[in-house]
Design a protein around this motif. Structure first.
Motif, PDB file in Angstrom:
ATOM      1  N   UNK A  77       7.333   0.167  -4.824  1.00 46.93           N
ATOM      2  CA  UNK A  77       6.303  -0.678  -5.435  1.00 46.93           C
ATOM      3  C   UNK A  77       6.923  -1.676  -6.389  1.00 46.93           C
ATOM      4  N   UNK A  78       7.897  -1.231  -7.153  1.00 40.22           N
ATOM      5  CA  UNK A  78       8.526  -2.142  -8.125  1.00 40.22           C
ATOM      6  C   UNK A  78       9.274  -3.270  -7.406  1.00 40.22           C
ATOM      7  N   UNK A  79       9.934  -2.948  -6.294  1.00 42.94           N
ATOM      8  CA  UNK A  79      10.597  -3.987  -5.511  1.00 42.94           C
ATOM      9  C   UNK A  79       9.568  -4.966  -4.947  1.00 42.94           C
ATOM     10  N   UNK A  80       8.460  -4.402  -4.431  1.00 42.67           N
ATOM     11  CA  UNK A  80       7.439  -5.246  -3.807  1.00 42.67           C
ATOM     12  C   UNK A  80       6.757  -6.141  -4.829  1.00 42.67           C
ATOM     13  N   UNK A  81       6.488  -5.621  -6.011  1.00 35.80           N
ATOM     14  CA  UNK A  81       5.807  -6.414  -7.032  1.00 35.80           C
ATOM     15  C   UNK A  81       6.607  -7.657  -7.404  1.00 35.80           C
ATOM     16  N   UNK A  82       7.938  -7.544  -7.348  1.00 39.93           N
ATOM     17  CA  UNK A  82       8.779  -8.695  -7.675  1.00 39.93           C
ATOM     18  C   UNK A  82       8.683  -9.790  -6.610  1.00 39.93           C
ATOM     19  N   UNK A  83       8.204  -9.429  -5.414  1.00 36.15           N
ATOM     20  CA  UNK A  83       8.092 -10.394  -4.329  1.00 36.15           C
ATOM     21  C   UNK A  83       6.737 -11.084  -4.281  1.00 36.15           C
ATOM     22  N   UNK A  84       5.761 -10.549  -5.015  1.00 39.57           N
ATOM     23  CA  UNK A  84       4.399 -11.089  -4.947  1.00 39.57           C
ATOM     24  C   UNK A  84       4.314 -12.453  -5.618  1.00 39.57           C
ATOM     25  N   UNK A  85       3.469 -13.306  -5.080  1.00 36.23           N
ATOM     26  CA  UNK A  85       3.230 -14.636  -5.627  1.00 36.23           C
ATOM     27  C   UNK A  85       1.723 -14.806  -5.802  1.00 36.23           C
ATOM     28  N   UNK A  86       1.210 -14.590  -7.015  1.00 38.26           N
ATOM     29  CA  UNK A  86      -0.241 -14.585  -7.233  1.00 38.26           C
ATOM     30  C   UNK A  86      -0.931 -15.813  -6.653  1.00 38.26           C
ATOM     31  N   UNK A  87      -1.985 -15.552  -5.893  1.00 38.69           N
ATOM     32  CA  UNK A  87      -2.794 -16.624  -5.333  1.00 38.69           C
ATOM     33  C   UNK A  87      -2.190 -17.335  -4.149  1.00 38.69           C
ATOM     34  N   UNK A  88      -1.087 -16.827  -3.608  1.00 37.17           N
ATOM     35  CA  UNK A  88      -0.406 -17.522  -2.516  1.00 37.17           C
ATOM     36  C   UNK A  88      -0.301 -16.642  -1.276  1.00 37.17           C
ATOM     37  N   UNK A  89      -0.178 -17.305  -0.148  1.00 36.26           N
ATOM     38  CA  UNK A  89       0.192 -16.620   1.086  1.00 36.26           C
ATOM     39  C   UNK A  89       1.711 -16.648   1.198  1.00 36.26           C
ATOM     40  N   UNK A  90       2.302 -15.520   1.498  1.00 39.84           N
ATOM     41  CA  UNK A  90       3.752 -15.454   1.635  1.00 39.84           C
ATOM     42  C   UNK A  90       4.181 -15.962   3.010  1.00 39.84           C
ATOM     43  N   UNK A  91       5.365 -16.510   3.074  1.00 37.26           N
ATOM     44  CA  UNK A  91       5.928 -16.881   4.369  1.00 37.26           C
ATOM     45  C   UNK A  91       6.238 -15.606   5.149  1.00 37.26           C
ATOM     46  N   UNK A  92       6.479 -15.770   6.453  1.00 36.31           N
ATOM     47  CA  UNK A  92       6.840 -14.598   7.259  1.00 36.31           C
ATOM     48  C   UNK A  92       8.091 -13.929   6.700  1.00 36.31           C
ATOM     49  N   UNK A  93       9.055 -14.725   6.297  1.00 36.87           N
ATOM     50  CA  UNK A  93      10.296 -14.159   5.761  1.00 36.87           C
ATOM     51  C   UNK A  93      10.009 -13.331   4.509  1.00 36.87           C
ATOM     52  N   UNK A  94       9.176 -13.858   3.591  1.00 38.64           N
ATOM     53  CA  UNK A  94       8.859 -13.129   2.360  1.00 38.64           C
ATOM     54  C   UNK A  94       8.003 -11.903   2.662  1.00 38.64           C
ATOM     55  N   UNK A  95       7.061 -12.030   3.625  1.00 39.28           N
ATOM     56  CA  UNK A  95       6.217 -10.891   3.979  1.00 39.28           C
ATOM     57  C   UNK A  95       7.052  -9.766   4.570  1.00 39.28           C
ATOM     58  N   UNK A  96       8.068 -10.117   5.346  1.00 41.04           N
ATOM     59  CA  UNK A  96       8.928  -9.077   5.913  1.00 41.04           C
ATOM     60  C   UNK A  96       9.789  -8.413   4.839  1.00 41.04           C
TER      61      UNK A  96
END
Length: 751
Positions: A525-544
């Protein structure tokens, strides 16, 4: 209509209150406190919570003093003929006398009401009352006075709140806030007198407890008392400004006299509270049968106009009820018949159903419907068939269904046949459909069924199909039995019997998912939280990258920003490769031509890179690069995703993926938390489930890997909570058994 079923049928044996292992003491519906021992007020106590801060155990409000108060105040009491309050006051006086409560009228314009001293105000009451009934148009000003007088419960009949629109909803919110500050518990507003009905006290056996958001819709269940079936409580919840369906569900699940809970639900106030209450009922092995309005848009719209609450997406409601063992039925006739059977019938000794009739046509018709509904009709063994042919002519079918030809029911052979069928260890339920009366043979058959039921611990059901319903065999013999479950239609009998078997299978293997819900955030969860971008859709690369953080396998791939880098990446990934544009605004790449597959050479990779970037520039789509991916060619394409429901919060979806998700919509929904067994059960509900087992020579897919992905996605949904608005893994390719599953594409939207 179901007849008296307190037959085979014995009281559940369980303590007045069951606390699951590791469970915290009961708390109020608000989740932060528990009731005082006297039933009123709140005090702080820690609550066991999951990673998202939500409680993990159902609060059980102490409602004893609501249903059985020692003292009652009627605010606005009247004895002036022709006034609505007069009729209500008269009914409350009669109810108070029945339950042994002291009743105090309150009205500043009277000195007495129906010969009882009447008090000018709440402050003048001679004692602290358990329950105040508010016969006033606006209950809000009274709440503070009730709090000062330390009243424990109140009922508000007044309408004109959330059921009327925005202005009424605002008024209801004010009322709810005042009640929350006061420490008392409120039923209503927009409720009625159903809680104070006259219940029969001469009936024994396990009872039905009834919850309704529309009082009139509970009448068919309440009327079961006239057929000898006991009712213990009726909670008409109305608009649920405070006390809600979940409160009564939790309370009834702990009552020793309650054998089943029947509910008519128009909308749920809070999905989580409902799940916790259903979990408590499942832990205590108390069946819950519910009609839930909102299967269609029209039904949902009508329900909202009636109660002012959201109905929620129906497929999510359906999934939530299934996960926690709530038996959902469609009609009020099904509600009464199914609840009555579940309240009274003891645990089955076997799941085999025997159908016994005086007509081959009747037996075949009923057996066809029962088998289609999932009931198991085992073929009786050769020895049992030979035994039955002692009394039934050889030319008649006795393998199951059993056709007696008619004549044996008129003499001593009828009872012998019944006893022989019931003695078969594979048979747990005997059903006898009688399409119409034919005295005196039907009279003898009815009596034999009743007598046989008295001597067995197995369930005996009769379908009395006569439209008249005045026959002695029905009105007196069958309905007068304490052992036979009597129905009026094939469909209701089959629905109730299937629910009866399903309920016992469910509770026998039930393990509460709340016991295993994560309490603390994982390193993922801590790793994933660092990848989140509030209010945005992530790119496929970031989602993976998000998937990788939770240990979900993705293809070997590299994100590149030049044609030369793409060629180098392809050699590292290994040919053939797939190339895809990657950017935060790309949801449907294939439609834009932004995916290239089966690239087998450096020249193809260079050309593909230029073409993908040219298309992106033409479509004015910003990219963070181009993905050069390992090509996965063999496997079953699935979709796994996360969405947020307005009532239940995060939900997990799994189904057939790729283009099939849009064409077939073969998906099922799970409401977290759920365990491995439920994840596997979700897969079993898919129409295309056989694809995972291998068809037309394809090897079986790695089902264990798919289940693991579903559970990891669920954990992600729970841990990221509101931060993750949506996740879509499509396709997730499930490889042959033992080889795992790979997420080929992913879309994630941050809240």
């Amino acid at each position: 209509m179901l007849g008296s079923t307190h037959g085979t049928l014995t009281t559940h044996s369980r303590p007045a209150r069951v606390v699951a292992c590791g469970e915290q003491p009961p708390h109020t519906v608000h989740g932060m406190s528990e009731p005082h021992p006297d039933g009123g007020g709140r005090r702080s106590r820690p609550v066991d919570r999951d990673v998202s801060g939500r409680p993990l155990h159902a609060p059980v409000p102490d409602l004893d003093r609501f249903f059985r108060p020692e003292s009652v105040a009627v605010i606005g009491a009247s004895d002036s003929e022709g006034r609505p309050n007069t009729g209500i006051t008269r009914q409350l006086i009669a109810w108070a006398d029945r339950v042994g409560a002291r009743l105090h009228p309150v009205n500043p314009g009277r000195t007495e009401v129906f010969g009882r001293p009447c008090h000018a105000g709440i402050a003048e009451l001679p004692e602290t009352v358990d329950l105040a009934v508010l016969l006033v148009a606006d209950p809000l000003p009274v709440i503070g006075q009730l709090a000062e007088a330390k009243v424990k419960f109140a009922v508000a009949f007044a309408s004109g709140f959330a059921e009327t629109g925005e202005r009424g909803a605002a008024a209801q919110e004010q009322l709810a806030e005042a009640v929350a500050r006061s420490g008392l518990r409120l039923l209503g507003p927009n409720t009625n007198l159903n809680a104070f009905e006259k219940f029969r006290t001469d009936l024994d056996g396990p009872a039905i407890a009834l919850i309704t958001q529309s009082g009139h819709q509970g009448r068919p269940v309440f009327s079961l008392q006239e057929l000898g079936i006991r009712l213990s409580h009726w909670a008409p919840t109305g608009n649920e400004a405070d006390l809600e369906t979940a409160d009564f569900l939790s309370y009834f699940a702990t009552r020793p006299e309650v054998g089943a809970i029947a509910a008519y639900v128009e909308g749920l106030k809070d999905g989580r509270s409902f799940l916790l209450a259903a979990d408590r009922a499942a832990r205590n092995k108390v069946p819950v049968v519910a009609v839930k309005v909102g299967r269609t848009e029209t039904g949902a719209r009508t329900a909202a106009s009636h109660t002012g609450k959201l109905t929620g997406a129906d497929e999510v409601v359906d999934a939530a009820m299934r996960q926690f063992g709530v038996i959902r039925v469609d009609g009020l006739d099904e509600l009464q018949d199914t609840a009555a059977l579940l309240a009274r019938a003891r645990k089955p000794t076997a799941d085999g159903v025997a159908v016994y009739s005086i007509s081959g046509g009747t037996g075949a018709h009923f057996s066809d419907l029962a088998t289609a509904a999932g009931l198991r009709l085992p073929t009786l063994g050769a020895a049992k068939q030979a035994e039955l042919h002692q009394w039934i002519p050889e030319y008649l079918h006795v393998a199951n269904p059993v056709d007696n030809g008619g004549h044996p029911v008129g003499d001593w052979r009828g009872r012998k046949i019944l006893d022989a069928i019931l003695a078969d260890p594979a048979i747990g339920i005997l059903i006898c459909p009688v399409t119409g009366p034919f005295p005196p043979m039907s009279d003898k058959l009815a009596q034999d069924l009743v007598d046989a039921a008295e001597q067995t611990d197995k369930l005996v059901c009769v379908v009395w199909g006569s439209p008249v319903g005045t026959e002695d065999a029905y009105r007196h013999t069958l309905l007068g039995s304490s052992r036979v479950a009597t129905f009026r239609t094939f469909a209701n009998c089959i629905t109730a019997v299937r629910a009866y078997l399903d309920h016992h299978r469910f509770v026998d293997g039930y393990r509460s998912p709340f016991d295993e819900a994560p309490r603390v955030l994982s390193p993922s969860a801590r790793k994933a939280q660092a990848l989140m971008r509030p209010g945005q859709q992530l790119s496929e690369h970031a989602a993976k990258q998000l998937l990788r953080a939770y240990g979900i396998r993705v293809p070997r791939e590299q994100l590149v920003t030049s044609a030369a880098a793409a060629v180098r990446a392809a050699s590292l990934v290994g040919y053939p490769v797939v190339m895809k544009a990657s950017g935060p605004q790309l949801a449907h790449k294939t439609e834009l031509g932004l995916v290239k597959v089966q690239l087998t050479s450096a020249s193809q990779v260079r050309d593909a890179y230029r073409e993908l970037t040219d298309i992106a520039r033409y479509e004015d789509v910003p990219l963070d690069g181009v993905l050069v991916c390992q090509m996965i060619e063999r496997g079953v394409e699935m979709v796994v995703g996360v969405n947020r429901d307005s009532l239940f919060g995060p939900t997990v979806t799994v189904g057939l993926g790729g283009v099939l998700v849009e064409v077939l919509r073969d998906v099922v929904v799970g409401v977290p938390p759920f365990g491995e067994d439920q994840a596997r059960a979700m897969l079993g509900e898919l129409r295309g489930r056989a694809l995972l087992d291998g068809v037309r020579g394809a090897p079986p897919a790695d089902l264990d890997a798919l289940v693991e992905v579903v559970l990891r996605v669920q954990r992600m949904a729970l841990e990221l909570g509101d931060e993750l608005a949506e996740l879509d893994i499509n396709p997730l390719v499930v490889l042959p058994r033992g080889q795992g599953a790979v997420a080929l594409d992913a879309l994630a939207v941050c809240h």
